[in-house]
Scaffold this active site. Structure first.
Site, mmCIF file in Angstrom:
data_model
loop_
_atom_site.group_PDB
_atom_site.id
_atom_site.type_symbol
_atom_site.label_atom_id
_atom_site.label_comp_id
_atom_site.label_asym_id
_atom_site.label_seq_id
_atom_site.Cartn_x
_atom_site.Cartn_y
_atom_site.Cartn_z
ATOM 1 N N HIS A 20 40.206 50.933 36.929
ATOM 2 C CA HIS A 20 40.223 49.377 36.678
ATOM 3 C C HIS A 20 39.694 49.094 37.989
ATOM 4 C CE1 HIS A 20 43.859 48.212 38.854
ATOM 5 N NE2 HIS A 20 44.184 49.745 38.432
ATOM 6 N N HIS A 58 37.550 45.053 39.847
ATOM 7 C CA HIS A 58 36.919 43.760 39.583
ATOM 8 C C HIS A 58 35.417 44.101 40.069
ATOM 9 C CE1 HIS A 58 40.354 41.308 38.660
ATOM 10 N NE2 HIS A 58 40.680 41.301 39.993
#
Length: 354
Positions: free
Chosen positions: A138, A140
């Site tokens: 995970h 951004h």
């Protein structure tokens, strides 16, 4: 026989011939029975060998399925302020219990666009780092197409998006007041007490329509057009990727349904996720501090921009896709959602096995 003809009377010769004939018939019958027994034995051995081969294939199939599950990689390229930390913490809470690894892709200054060399490094790491599999990555980071780098088996992409204005408002206050997840951390805009409405009225940069342009480029990827604010090709590419490259994209406003559907589709990772979300200690939940809802006037002002119209179109498109998938996966009863049981089976399987 010449001896019998000389020494034995005709009556005894006839009896001897009959006895010999009967003996020959008996022997032929026994030989035939032995041949039949041998045939039955050979067929039994063949059936046994076939069963062994079939069992071996089943075992190999089970082993291959287990190996496939152990080779799974999920990438959650999380969009900021879409309940991404809340959802990621569910994955962290479950990783020990369900035996997989969670890894955070921490880019410098949370830059969602990677250099070409970093793209290559990430693809190699995700693909070849066997000690970390099964893995849940995970970060951004905008969408990255693994097939461009010659990878045959792609990771499973998932994501969550949010109403674009609500996401921007949440991010605006997050930069100033933080959240209840790490309350002591000093944020970039800490000390700025200006409300979102005041920012909009003053035409501030932190609440400008251009700041809405985020969810489209995250799904569009690493192409230059994706980060060209208001680019129509980027919108269409984001839609294409959402439908063709993501297994499931949920919405912040219906996060529990998203969690439930992931548990049904990927129990290797998310077994127990729904129960954790509903009845756990809520360690996964995170809320922005000091957030004030914007006025209708501020919302109307942002909605006049073409950028909002495009981001909202993408959000509505994602919402429609999610609700369509959900409608075919769950049913509501007494205010509760229930997953549908398996709704297909196999028949008319040929060739028939004996």
């Amino acid at each position: 026989m010449g001896f019998l003809r000389i020494k034995m009377p005709p009556k005894f010769q006839l009896l001897a011939l009959l006895a010999f004939g009967i003996a020959m018939i008996f022997l032929e019958n026994q030989i035939q029975k032995l041949e039949e027994s041998r045939g039955k034995l050979e067929r039994a051995i063949a059936r046994h060998e076939i069963r062994e081969i079939e069992q071996r294939h089943v075992q190999e199939g089970v082993k291959e399925n287990l190996m496939e599950e152990e080779d799974l990689v999920i990438i959650y390229n999380r969009v900021p302020k879409t309940a991404s930390t809340s959802f990621t913490n569910i994955a962290y809470d479950l990783c020990s219990r369900n035996h997989y690894h969670v890894l955070h892709i921490n880019t410098t200054k949370n830059n969602p666009v990677m250099s070409l060399q970093d793209q290559v490094r990430l693809v190699k790491n995700v693909t070849l780092w066997k000690e970390m599999k099964p893995a849940f990555y995970h970060g951004h980071v905008s969408f990255l197409d693994f097939t461009k780098f010659g990878v045959k088996k792609k990771p499973i992409y998932i994501n969550v998006i949010r109403d674009p204005i609500e996401r921007l408002v949440s991010y605006y206050y997050f930069l100033r007041f933080g959240d209840d997840y790490r309350p002591g951390l000093r944020r970039r805009k800490q000390g700025d007490k200006k409300t979102f409405d005041e920012c909009v009225a003053a035409g501030g940069s932190d609440c400008a329509p251009e700041k809405l342009w985020l969810q489209i480029p995250f799904f569009c990827g690493h192409y230059s057009e994706c980060w060209n604010i208001g680019n129509k090709w980027a919108l269409e590419q984001a839609k294409y990727n959402l439908v063709n490259e993501y297994m499931l994209v949920g919405v912040t406003e219906e996060l529990e349904d998203f969690v439930m559907m992931l548990e049904a589709a990927l129990p290797r990772f998310f077994k127990g996720a729904t129960e954790l979300y509903r009845t756990g200690k809520k360690s996964h939940l995170r809320k922005t501090s000091e957030k004030k809802p914007p006025t209708k006037e501020s919302i109307a002002r942002l909605q006049q921009s073409d950028i909002w119209k495009m981001e909202n179109e993408f959000y509505e498109f994602a919402l429609e896709q999610f609700q369509y998938v959900r409608a075919h996966a769950v049913r509501e009863k007494d205010g509760e959602l229930y997953l549908l049981a398996q709704n297909f089976f196999y028949e008319k399987i040929y060739p028939k096995t004996t």
